[in-house]
Enzyme design. Structure first.
Site, PDB file in Angstrom:
ATOM      1  CG  HIS A  52      -2.916   3.561   2.433  1.00 44.94           C
ATOM      2  ND1 HIS A  52      -3.564   3.245   1.258  1.00 44.94           N
ATOM      3  CD2 HIS A  52      -2.944   2.442   3.199  1.00 44.94           C
ATOM      4  CE1 HIS A  52      -3.950   1.978   1.321  1.00 44.94           C
ATOM      5  NE2 HIS A  52      -3.600   1.483   2.480  1.00 44.94           N
ATOM      6  CB  CYS A  97      -0.957  -0.001   1.188  1.00 44.13           C
ATOM      7  SG  CYS A  97      -2.111  -1.373   1.142  1.00 44.13           S
ATOM      8  CG  ASN A 134      -6.936  -0.322   1.890  1.00 47.09           C
ATOM      9  OD1 ASN A 134      -6.256  -0.050   0.897  1.00 47.09           O
ATOM     10  ND2 ASN A 134      -6.405  -0.722   3.030  1.00 47.09           N
TER      11      ASN A 134
HETATM   12  O1  UT7 Z   1      -3.834  -1.083   3.583  1.00 44.79           O
HETATM   13  C1  UT7 Z   1      -2.798  -1.745   4.245  1.00 44.79           C
HETATM   14  C2  UT7 Z   1      -2.802  -1.434   5.652  1.00 44.79           C
HETATM   15  N1  UT7 Z   1      -4.014  -1.970   6.274  1.00 44.79           N
HETATM   16  C3  UT7 Z   1      -4.546  -1.306   7.278  1.00 44.79           C
HETATM   17  O2  UT7 Z   1      -4.089  -0.248   7.614  1.00 44.79           O
HETATM   18  C4  UT7 Z   1      -5.693  -1.962   8.045  1.00 44.79           C
HETATM   19  C5  UT7 Z   1      -5.553  -1.640   9.508  1.00 44.79           C
HETATM   20  N2  UT7 Z   1      -6.498  -2.352  10.353  1.00 44.79           N
HETATM   21  C6  UT7 Z   1      -7.825  -2.076  10.380  1.00 44.79           C
HETATM   22  O3  UT7 Z   1      -8.317  -1.270   9.618  1.00 44.79           O
HETATM   23  C7  UT7 Z   1      -8.665  -2.737  11.422  1.00 44.79           C
HETATM   24  O4  UT7 Z   1      -7.826  -3.421  12.347  1.00 44.79           O
HETATM   25  C8  UT7 Z   1      -9.735  -3.746  10.874  1.00 44.79           C
HETATM   26  C9  UT7 Z   1     -10.805  -2.973  10.122  1.00 44.79           C
HETATM   27  C10 UT7 Z   1      -9.067  -4.741   9.943  1.00 44.79           C
HETATM   28  C11 UT7 Z   1     -10.390  -4.472  12.037  1.00 44.79           C
HETATM   29  O5  UT7 Z   1     -10.973  -3.525  12.918  1.00 44.79           O
HETATM   30  P1  UT7 Z   1     -10.659  -3.590  14.487  1.00 44.79           P
HETATM   31  O6  UT7 Z   1     -11.409  -2.490  15.073  1.00 44.79           O
HETATM   32  O7  UT7 Z   1      -9.165  -3.584  14.665  1.00 44.79           O
HETATM   33  O8  UT7 Z   1     -11.291  -4.957  14.887  1.00 44.79           O
HETATM   34  P2  UT7 Z   1     -10.607  -6.165  15.663  1.00 44.79           P
HETATM   35  O9  UT7 Z   1      -9.730  -6.934  14.742  1.00 44.79           O
HETATM   36  O10 UT7 Z   1     -10.073  -5.673  16.957  1.00 44.79           O
HETATM   37  O11 UT7 Z   1     -11.868  -7.055  15.987  1.00 44.79           O
HETATM   38  C12 UT7 Z   1     -12.857  -6.616  16.946  1.00 44.79           C
HETATM   39  C13 UT7 Z   1     -14.013  -7.603  16.864  1.00 44.79           C
HETATM   40  C14 UT7 Z   1     -13.581  -9.064  16.909  1.00 44.79           C
HETATM   41  O12 UT7 Z   1     -14.575  -9.794  17.588  1.00 44.79           O
HETATM   42  P3  UT7 Z   1     -14.377 -10.215  19.132  1.00 44.79           P
HETATM   43  O13 UT7 Z   1     -13.145 -11.068  19.157  1.00 44.79           O
HETATM   44  O14 UT7 Z   1     -14.246  -8.942  19.882  1.00 44.79           O
HETATM   45  O15 UT7 Z   1     -15.638 -10.966  19.424  1.00 44.79           O
HETATM   46  C15 UT7 Z   1     -13.592  -9.452  15.457  1.00 44.79           C
HETATM   47  O16 UT7 Z   1     -13.794 -10.821  15.263  1.00 44.79           O
HETATM   48  O17 UT7 Z   1     -14.705  -7.401  15.624  1.00 44.79           O
HETATM   49  C16 UT7 Z   1     -14.770  -8.661  14.961  1.00 44.79           C
HETATM   50  N3  UT7 Z   1     -14.753  -8.395  13.527  1.00 44.79           N
HETATM   51  C17 UT7 Z   1     -15.846  -8.139  12.830  1.00 44.79           C
HETATM   52  N4  UT7 Z   1     -17.151  -8.096  13.187  1.00 44.79           N
HETATM   53  C18 UT7 Z   1     -18.031  -7.805  12.223  1.00 44.79           C
HETATM   54  C19 UT7 Z   1     -13.656  -8.317  12.716  1.00 44.79           C
HETATM   55  N5  UT7 Z   1     -14.067  -8.040  11.470  1.00 44.79           N
HETATM   56  C20 UT7 Z   1     -15.415  -7.921  11.519  1.00 44.79           C
HETATM   57  C21 UT7 Z   1     -16.402  -7.639  10.560  1.00 44.79           C
HETATM   58  N6  UT7 Z   1     -17.696  -7.588  10.950  1.00 44.79           N
HETATM   59  N7  UT7 Z   1     -16.095  -7.406   9.267  1.00 44.79           N
END
Ligand code: UT7
Length: 333
Positions: free
Chosen positions: A254, A112, A284
């Protein structure tokens, strides 16, 4: 004195098919509310089966050349993590399809961050006298590397392409790029990865597993690094240029997650309304995200001639990069 690389055209292309959050929620365990609140994304464009990165890159490249009022370039650089093939590079095909057979052409693989790395490489070509006009494209068909069972990646990534034209010019004219800051940290290589298809997997005895051709991402780690690295890199180019944060009219970072865009603006001390964002409509788009956001801002009147603009990116590698410019007049648009 060596020439500066001056931005003189911008264009983008998004495949026509739009996938809404509700459509994704019909296929996997997610909701429109979760995606909007955790990422700021409302929809994304997805290429039809059979569409390759070069197909999007050619459209964006043609639009950027038109915006520059030109139909030629003597180098083409394509930043992508989804090349048409592992070999050859995608850029020569893009060049030939744009009628630029004979141009220097190569890909940049910095995930990215690739577009900012490609701008730096193109600037080097110009300042070394290797090229007088360079087409720089960021293009991805991310949908081809997304695991349909992985809701954390499937909801954020989209497909698209953006491009700019750089020409040889003077360091003090509007559009001149620089200074640049580029960096990497390979100890975080497995934070964003496609395990199969390269020499590491092919050279091992173990055949690729069924999911190994998909991208995996440690979202929270990547999030944390993204804000820290883009903020530090941005401060580095601002200090080198002698610009104050308050001088910035626009920050084009980005487009990975609206919360990252907001936190970066807060960390830098830039009012959030100066942070350009189109992530709600496109998601993204990887290496395409900065030029797609630039083209979008131009179309919507969000970039004015003379604006002081920061470009900053972060991605797999880990890798990051930033540069500055004053927004130029775009004669051909
Ligand atoms: O472009 C290259 C660089 N990439 C980035 O910069 C991406 C950076 N990361 C992010 O944007 C975020 O970390 C994500 C969008 C990928 C994830 O968001 P988050 O707020 O960090 O969520 P998390 O991974 O901490 O997950 C929180 C909860 C989890 O459930 P539990 O364990 O709390 O029950 C996940 O399983 O949200 C759950 N979860 C979802 N729930 C509904 C993860 N993805 C989803 C989803 N829908 N799509």
């Amino acid at each position: 004195m060596s020439a500066a690389a001056v931005l003189c055209g911008v264009g983008s292309y998004l495949p026509p098919r739009v996938v809404t959050n509700d459509e994704l929620a019909g296929r996997m365990d997610t909701t429109d509310e979760w995606i909007r609140s955790r990422t700021g994304i409302g929809r994304r464009h997805v290429a039809d089966p059979g569409t390759a990165t070069s197909d999007l890159a050619v459209e964006a490249g043609a639009r950027a050349l038109k915006s520059a009022g030109r139909d030629s370039a003597d180098a083409v650089v394509v930043a992508t993590m989804t090349p048409d093939h592992p070999c050859p590079a995608t850029a020569p095909a893009v060049a030939s399809r744009l009628g630029l057979t004979g141009a220097a052409a190569f890909d940049v693989g910095a995930v990215c961050s690739g577009f900012v790395y490609a701008l730096a490489a193109a600037t080097g070509l110009v300042s070394a006298g290797v090229a007088r006009r360079v087409l720089v494209v960021g293009a991805e068909v991310n949908s081809t590397v997304l695991d349909p069972a992985d809701r954390s990646t499937s909801v954020i990534f989209g497909d698209g392409a953006g491009a700019v034209v750089l020409r040889a010019g003077e360091p003090d004219e509007p559009g001149a790029l620089g200074p640049f800051d580029l960096g990497s940290d390979g100890t975080g290589a497995d934070h964003i990865m496609i395990a199969a298809g390269g020499s590491r997997q092919r050279g091992s005895d173990a055949p690729a597993g069924p999911g190994d051709a998909y991208m995996t991402m440690r979202g929270q780690e990547v999030f944390r690094h993204a804000v820290l690295r883009m903020a530090a890199s941005s401060r580095s180019v601002l200090a080198e240029a002698g610009w104050d944060v308050a001088d910035l009219d626009r920050v084009v970072s980005h487009q990975a997650n609206q919360r990252i865009i907001n936190q970066l603006a807060d960390d830098l001390g830039v009012p959030r309304d100066r942070a350009v964002s189109n992530i709600e409509r496109v998601g993204n788009t990887g290496a395409a995200s900065i030029p797609v956001a630039l083209a979008d801002a131009v179309d919507r009147g969000g970039l004015d001639e003379g604006d002081r603009v920061l470009l900053t990116a972060f991605g797999g590698g880990l890798s990051w990069g930033s540069t500055l410019l004053r927004w130029p007049p775009l004669d051909g648009s």
